[in-house]
Scaffold this active site. Structure first.
Site, PDB file in Angstrom:
ATOM      1  N   TRP A 325      45.313  33.644  41.539  1.00  0.00           N
ATOM      2  CA  TRP A 325      46.087  32.759  42.423  1.00  0.00           C
ATOM      3  C   TRP A 325      45.658  32.979  43.875  1.00  0.00           C
ATOM      4  CZ3 TRP A 325      49.248  33.777  46.599  1.00  0.00           C
ATOM      5  CH2 TRP A 325      50.008  32.707  47.073  1.00  0.00           C
ATOM      6  N   HIS A 326      45.359  34.238  44.222  1.00  0.00           N
ATOM      7  CA  HIS A 326      44.990  34.536  45.605  1.00  0.00           C
ATOM      8  C   HIS A 326      43.650  33.916  45.997  1.00  0.00           C
ATOM      9  CE1 HIS A 326      48.237  37.543  45.522  1.00  0.00           C
ATOM     10  NE2 HIS A 326      48.215  37.428  46.832  1.00  0.00           N
ATOM     11  N   GLY A 327      42.762  33.726  45.056  1.00  0.00           N
ATOM     12  CA  GLY A 327      41.480  33.129  45.403  1.00  0.00           C
ATOM     13  C   GLY A 327      40.568  33.033  44.197  1.00  0.00           C
TER      14      GLY A 327
END
Lengths: 471, 386
Positions: A325-327
């Protein structure tokens, strides 16, 4: 539009605020809410108007799915199909915009293919507004009553500008009832004072603190592999402080702006660097993401209901999703995996009944997080390995080398004092969100607010975007 | 009352005053009002002192002419001028008094900047042409700088300094860098009596006070230090496809220099090639880039000479200057006396280029580089004759 910009603070916010309460008084709730929706779309479209159709289509399609699910009989086949389509739509949307190039790249590497990269520009906040809507679709399917679900309310819930582009990830159950309260249409001066106070603190955290240490973190990472021991630790501490003050500063501003419109947004940070273990850390850091991951990933996977082994697997999977989700890169996946493994180890440790001294636990959690942050800042695994190498490179122990990172403007000692001072503040001071609970409009708070506000506005011309816009 | 008791009483009174609660509406109004008042004071201070001449030609506090990338866009709006001294750091040390005296320019202004890339040069000239009628432009063309990334600038240009909108006015007026840093620097310059308060020396890297040192030792030391830095461009150029590089350089010349010349036939352009030291030519020779860059220079000169409103001067083949390292502080930057010499020679019509001079000048430069390479070890900066 950035919160920390002249256009937002000096023009957008006063106009939207005045318009909201004026329309609320003259015409009622629906028009006032439509005004807020329109203002939020202006806020969002200010970055890039072409993003607007993405968020608009996402809102319309998801609302249609939710209404369709609600109208179908619980347990029916049709309801399941509509629900699956709703989830696929959201995953497809975020997958296309955020993960397409990552998938193509890995496909090309593994299968030796040559598919061209799409180079899609990531729409701002897509992870945030998609997750919020997934929660609505899932809850509608589970039969949770979505209160006050008019289209205008739903539209406002997704687009409400204080939380639109970088969270907190709000839940419909905490937002919808607030929109419907009649008193939300009348200015509440206690909320106004507290909101202004939070905005001032948030601006200061972002513009004065985070943007300064960001310069050092950036310089350090540009020299990955060439840093001395003290330089590497200084750079990582700077980045750790940048990330915290940047994101928590943003959240403070979001909370403050929400309060000005009589909306209480959930707290996202609760002094995370004071956490005594990794589980405690994730209950304090980006709390709304943790809540979403628990409710919509970990529990559906089975949570801790199917034995110790499945619990560990579920934890690991949840953190892998959180990392992704962060990247869209292997550094983020590895970041998630590291934290997943740490959570599993912590669970095993606790399972055996072991315990650790609080201070030792706090130090170990701090150290673990700083080491894992290398992955968040590095643009490749290669850079991450270089930084890790530098962090344990004992060949040059001269701390004066830090001056190469901090000059001009700072001496070695003043820079060290600043960064260590920030760490001490994080470890000892009450956080802004908690302070807002006990906020009293005293003369001291007034002086502090004015000072922080003016200082921040005067440093605004050196604008840099918020880190969490990228997620 | 004894002093400790008085202090304790004062502390108690202060604490009570600071922790006193105000009504919410009053608190909010005072907070917003005070913030607005403080911002207004800052804005007014910047408007009056105006260190980058955004609003006034002569602000209340005479500005220090040092920060060219921030001052030039504003000076082009507020100053009265009819001629320009443009270009890179090679032109920074011209005195406008000398330009007026020797070249008879009426009201010259400098739009020179360190590392001024073609796009920046074009931007500044364009702004000037839009604001005033320009009779003369004195400029240098540094051939290697044509290879820079098209459209790029030496430093990122802060948008609020280059355009005027309500938001950009806010960014200028409510800016700590200007309210505090720039104003304090200006006050310090006044207290020291800096030479850069003299508009004739605007943006000079050497204001003639003996603070900048020139000489053989310094030039050689600079060369040793910068071989991996400043002269990195030579190896960068080598790595590129020569044909693509040539196309890029010629396009930069045509779009950023020639287009202005052709668009303004009423303006007289005086272009000169600045005398780099022979250390620079030696480096280029050793990297096998000398002939390539001299070839580009010949093509550029040919196109310049075809323009009726251009005269070209070449000082690069001046052996007496280029080989005397006492004039230099590094491989290319020379002392103000060379700037004066350039003006005198231009005024006297010496060193003027014609169709036949470029080949001879190129041969002189090659010979100078070969001779230098046999005398100086470029890596160590030491003499080979030892």
């Amino acid at each position: 539009m950035l919160f920390s910009s002249y256009e937002c603070l000096l023009f957008f916010l006063p106009i939207v605020w005045a318009g909201y309460f004026l329309l609320g008084r003259l015409t009622g709730k629906v028009v006032a809410h439509l005004w807020l929706v329109a203002a939020s779309l202006v806020f969002y479209g200010w970055f890039n108007p072409s993003y607007l159709w993405i968020i608009l289509s996402s809102v319309f399609v998801n609302y249609a799915f939710i209404r369709a699910i609600e109208s179908l009989l619980a347990g029916s086949h049709a309801r399941k199909i509509v629900f699956t389509l709703g989830i696929l739509f959201n995953i497809g949307l975020i997958g296309y915009y955020k993960y397409a190039d990552f998938l193509i790249f890995n496909c090309n590497v593994i299968l030796k293919t040559d598919f061209p990269m799409l180079h899609i520009l990531l729409p701002l906040g897509i992870s945030f507004f998609t997750f919020q809507q997934i929660s609505c679709v899932v809850d509608a399917y589970k039969g949770v009553r979505l209160m006050n679900l008019s289209f205008v309310n739903y539209f406002l819930f997704v687009t409400f500008f204080p939380q639109l582009v970088a969270g907190p990830i709000v839940h419909h159950q905490e937002m919808m009832p607030q929109f419907d309260k009649p008193e939300s249409l009348t200015p509440n001066w206690r909320h106004m004072t507290c909101g202004l106070h939070l905005i001032a603190i948030g601006l200061f955290k972002k513009l004065v603190i985070a943007d300064q240490v960001a310069i050092w973190a950036t310089r350090g990472f540009e020299q990955a592999g060439l840093l001395t021991f003290f330089q590497a630790w200084f750079v990582m501490l700077s980045y750790m402080m940048q990330l915290y003050f940047d994101f928590s500063g943003y959240c403070d501003m979001a909370l403050g702006l929400g309060k000005m419109f009589n909306i209480n947004l959930p707290i996202n940070f609760n002094s995370p660097y004071r956490a005594t273990d990794i589980r405690d850390f994730w209950m304090r850091w980006h709390m709304t993401l943790g809540r979403f991951m628990s409710h919509y990933v970990y529990y559906p996977l089975g949570g801790s209901r199917h034995g110790a082994f499945r619990t560990c697997v579920n934890l690991l999977l949840t953190f892998l999703v959180s990392g992704l989700w962060h990247g869209a890169s292997w550094t983020f996946v590895t970041f998630g995996a590291m934290h997943g493994v740490a959570m599993v180890l912590h669970r095993i440790w606790k399972g055996y009944g072991f315990c650790m001294h609080r201070r030792l636990g706090r130090a170990m959690t701090f150290l673990f997080f700083i080491l894992s942050l290398v992955l968040v800042r590095s643009n490749s695994m290669d850079t991450a390995f270089k930084i890790w190498h530098d962090l344990f490179n004992f060949s040059n122990m001269n701390y004066h080398e830090i001056r190469e990172i901090v000059r001009p403007g700072f001496s070695t000692h003043s820079a060290i004092i600043l960064v260590v001072g920030l760490v001490v503040v994080c470890l000892t001071c009450k956080n802004a969100a908690m302070k807002s609970v006990t906020f009293r409009p005293t003369v001291a708070q007034l002086a502090g607010t004015v000072l922080l506000l003016v200082w921040s506005i005067l440093t605004m011309a050196r604008i840099s975007p918020f880190i969490y816009f990228n997620f | 009352m004894p002093l400790p008791t008085a202090l304790i009483a004062l502390h108690a009174r202060l604490t009570a005053r600071l922790s006193a609660e105000l009504p919410d509406t009053r608190w909010f109004r005072i907070a917003v009002g005070t913030a607005c008042l403080l911002l207004a004071i800052c804005g007014l201070t910047v408007y009056v002192t105006d260190p980058y001449c955004r609003y006034h030609k002569t602000p209340a506090l005479a500005p220090i002419y040092r920060d060219e990338y921030r001052m030039i866009p504003h000076m082009l709006n507020t100053w009265d001028y009819d001629s320009l001294v443009a270009g890179t750091s090679m032109c920074l040390n011209f005195s406008l008094a000398d330009v007026r005296r020797l070249l008879h320019y009426n009201k010259p202004i400098k739009i020179t900047a360190k590392g001024c890339r073609p796009a920046t040069h074009h931007l500044f000239c364009d702004m000037a042409f839009k604001k005033r009628e320009i009779h003369n432009i004195l400029t240098t063309i540094d051939i290697p700088i044509l290879a820079k990334e098209p459209g790029s600038h030496f430093i990122p240009l802060e948008p609020f300094l280059y355009s005027k909108s309500l938001l950009h006015e806010c960014a200028y007026l409510f800016n700590a860098d200007i309210v505090f840093a720039a104003n304090i620097d200006t006050i310090k310059a006044h207290m020291k009596g800096s030479g850069l308060l003299n508009p004739d020396l605007m943006f000079a890297s050497d204001d003639g006070r003996g603070e900048v040192h020139y000489g053989k030792e310094r030039a050689l030391r600079a060369m040793r230090n910068i071989r991996g830095g400043e002269l990195q461009w030579v190896s960068d150029l080598k790595r590129q496809d020569p044909e693509a590089l040539t196309r890029r350089m010629m396009r930069a010349f045509e779009e950023c220099y020639l287009s202005d010349i052709q668009a303004h036939p009423e303006t007289q352009f005086t272009v000169f090639y600045a005398p780099y030291s022979y250390l620079c030519w030696i480096c280029l020779l050793q990297e096998d880039m000398l002939d390539y860059l001299l070839g580009i220079k010949a093509r550029v000169t040919e196109m310049l000479l075809a323009q009726p409103n251009v005269i070209v001067f070449d000082f690069q083949a001046e052996v007496g200057i280029a080989t005397n390292l006492n004039y230099y502080k590094d491989t290319s930057h020379f002392s103000p006396e060379i700037n004066l010499l350039i003006l005198e020679r231009i005024a006297a019509g010496q060193n003027r280029c014609g169709p036949g001079t470029m080949a001879a000048n190129a041969e002189t430069i090659r010979a100078m580089a070969r001779q230098g390479a046999s005398e100086i070890n470029i890596k160590t900066g030491s003499s080979k004759a030892r």
